[in-house]
Design a protein around this motif. Structure first.
Motif, PDB file in Angstrom:
ATOM      1  N   ASN A   1       0.820  -1.215   0.000  1.00 34.83           N
ATOM      2  CA  ASN A   1       0.000   0.000   0.000  1.00 34.83           C
ATOM      3  C   ASN A   1       0.854   1.264   0.000  1.00 34.83           C
ATOM      4  OD1 ASN A   1      -2.490   1.235  -0.223  1.00 34.83           O
ATOM      5  ND2 ASN A   1      -2.800   1.373   1.978  1.00 34.83           N
TER       6      ASN A   1
ATOM      7  N   GLY B   1      -5.559  -7.514   0.531  1.00 31.76           N
ATOM      8  CA  GLY B   1      -6.759  -6.859   1.031  1.00 31.76           C
ATOM      9  C   GLY B   1      -7.413  -5.932   0.026  1.00 31.76           C
ATOM     10  N   TRP B   2      -8.719  -5.852   0.157  1.00 30.83           N
ATOM     11  CA  TRP B   2      -9.516  -5.031  -0.756  1.00 30.83           C
ATOM     12  C   TRP B   2      -9.186  -3.546  -0.639  1.00 30.83           C
ATOM     13  CZ3 TRP B   2     -11.228  -8.522  -3.852  1.00 30.83           C
ATOM     14  CH2 TRP B   2     -12.121  -8.174  -4.874  1.00 30.83           C
ATOM     15  N   PRO B   3      -9.024  -3.003   0.575  1.00 33.80           N
ATOM     16  CA  PRO B   3      -8.682  -1.573   0.672  1.00 33.80           C
ATOM     17  C   PRO B   3      -7.368  -1.226  -0.036  1.00 33.80           C
ATOM     18  CG  PRO B   3      -9.466  -2.367   2.782  1.00 33.80           C
ATOM     19  CD  PRO B   3      -9.290  -3.584   1.902  1.00 33.80           C
TER      20      PRO B   3
ATOM     21  N   GLU C   1      -4.108  -3.284 -13.997  1.00 35.50           N
ATOM     22  CA  GLU C   1      -5.417  -3.514 -13.398  1.00 35.50           C
ATOM     23  C   GLU C   1      -5.540  -4.959 -12.916  1.00 35.50           C
ATOM     24  OE1 GLU C   1      -8.094  -2.386 -16.525  1.00 35.50           O
ATOM     25  OE2 GLU C   1      -7.929  -0.247 -16.069  1.00 35.50           O
TER      26      GLU C   1
ATOM     27  N   ALA D   1      -5.235  -7.962  -4.562  1.00 38.70           N
ATOM     28  CA  ALA D   1      -6.328  -7.689  -3.617  1.00 38.70           C
ATOM     29  C   ALA D   1      -6.694  -8.925  -2.809  1.00 38.70           C
ATOM     30  CB  ALA D   1      -7.558  -7.178  -4.363  1.00 38.70           C
ATOM     31  N   HIS D   2      -6.610 -10.082  -3.423  1.00 38.49           N
ATOM     32  CA  HIS D   2      -6.996 -11.317  -2.748  1.00 38.49           C
ATOM     33  C   HIS D   2      -5.971 -11.779  -1.724  1.00 38.49           C
ATOM     34  CE1 HIS D   2      -9.593 -11.144  -6.232  1.00 38.49           C
ATOM     35  NE2 HIS D   2     -10.436 -11.877  -5.517  1.00 38.49           N
ATOM     36  N   TYR D   3      -4.801 -11.218  -1.739  1.00 36.87           N
ATOM     37  CA  TYR D   3      -3.742 -11.579  -0.800  1.00 36.87           C
ATOM     38  C   TYR D   3      -3.439 -10.454   0.182  1.00 36.87           C
ATOM     39  CZ  TYR D   3      -3.120 -15.534  -3.837  1.00 36.87           C
ATOM     40  OH  TYR D   3      -3.346 -16.677  -4.546  1.00 36.87           O
TER      41      TYR D   3
ATOM     42  N   ALA E   1      -6.269  -2.646  -2.736  1.00 40.96           N
ATOM     43  CA  ALA E   1      -6.597  -2.587  -4.161  1.00 40.96           C
ATOM     44  C   ALA E   1      -7.326  -1.292  -4.502  1.00 40.96           C
ATOM     45  CB  ALA E   1      -7.440  -3.797  -4.564  1.00 40.96           C
ATOM     46  N   MET E   2      -8.259  -0.900  -3.656  1.00 42.68           N
ATOM     47  CA  MET E   2      -9.004   0.333  -3.913  1.00 42.68           C
ATOM     48  C   MET E   2      -8.054   1.531  -3.972  1.00 42.68           C
ATOM     49  SD  MET E   2     -12.030  -0.722  -4.387  1.00 42.68           S
ATOM     50  CE  MET E   2     -12.993   0.771  -4.358  1.00 42.68           C
TER      51      MET E   2
ATOM     52  N   ALA F   1      -6.027  -6.372  -9.069  1.00 41.42           N
ATOM     53  CA  ALA F   1      -7.123  -7.276  -8.705  1.00 41.42           C
ATOM     54  C   ALA F   1      -6.592  -8.569  -8.097  1.00 41.42           C
ATOM     55  CB  ALA F   1      -7.989  -7.566  -9.925  1.00 41.42           C
ATOM     56  N   HIS F   2      -5.510  -9.074  -8.629  1.00 48.21           N
ATOM     57  CA  HIS F   2      -4.925 -10.314  -8.108  1.00 48.21           C
ATOM     58  C   HIS F   2      -4.368 -10.094  -6.693  1.00 48.21           C
ATOM     59  CE1 HIS F   2      -3.098 -14.292  -8.446  1.00 48.21           C
ATOM     60  NE2 HIS F   2      -2.053 -13.760  -7.818  1.00 48.21           N
TER      61      HIS F   2
END
Length: 150
Positions: free
Chosen positions: A93, A127-129, A116, A123-125, A131-132, A120-121
Motif C-alpha cells: 500500500n 486486502g480489498w482496501p 489492473e 487484492a486477494h492476498y 486494491a481500492m 485485482a490479483h
C-alpha cells in the motif's frame, strides 16, 4: 529472497535518486554507474533533478546497485521487473511509490490492463482496501480516458 531485502529494494526504487542527475555530483565513470544512469533514464524519462535530494552515499547505492545491478538482470525481462515492483508496492500500500512505478510501467510499454489485473490479483492476498487505493493511484497516474500507445 527475504522480506527485508524486498523491502529495501522497493524503498530504494521508490525513493529514487533524482538528485543523482544534478551537476553537484562528481562525474562517475564506473561501468555500473553508467549502466545505472542509463537504466534510470530509461525508466524515468524527463526526471526532475531537483525533485528529491538524497545523501550522496545513498545516491551511489541507488544508481550503481539498484539500477546498475538489480534492474540489469537478464533472468527476467524489464517489464517483468516492473510488474514485480508494482505488485510489491500494491501489496504494501505504498501509493506514493506506486505513482512512480505505474508511470515507469507505462513508459516501458506495459498495458494499463495488466496493471489492473495485477491490482485485482493482489487484492486477494493483501486486502480489498489496498486494491481500492491502488486503483485510485493508477487512475491519477493513467486516467482511463487517455488514449494508449499500441
Amino acid at each position: 529472497m527475504s522480506i527485508k531485502y524486498i523491502a529495501i529494494h522497493i524503498m530504494s526504487c521508490a525513493i529514487l535518486s533524482f538528485s543523482a542527475f544534478s551537476e553537484e555530483l562528481p562525474v562517475e565513470t564506473s561501468d555500473r554507474h553508467q549502466k545505472g544512469m542509463a537504466m534510470a533514464g530509461k525508466l524515468f524519462p524527463g526526471l526532475d533533478p531537483d525533485a528529491l535530494a538524497l545523501p550522496k552515499k545513498f545516491q551511489k547505492y541507488t544508481i550503481e546497485h539498484l539500477f546498475g545491478d538489480v534492474w540489469q538482470g537478464t533472468e527476467i525481462s524489464l517489464q517483468e521487473r516492473s510488474l514485480a515492483t508494482c505488485a510489491a508496492l500494491i501489496a504494501m500500500n505504498r501509493t506514493s511509490e506506486q505513482k512512480i512505478h505505474f508511470a515507469v510501467a507505462r513508459n516501458i510499454g506495459i498495458p494499463r490492463e495488466k496493471l489492473e489485473e495485477i491490482i485485482a490479483h493482489v487484492a486477494h492476498y493483501a486486502g480489498w482496501p489496498v486494491a481500492m487505493s491502488s486503483f485510485h493511484t493508477l487512475n491519477a497516474v493513467w486516467p482511463t480516458n487517455e488514449v494508449t500507445k499500441d
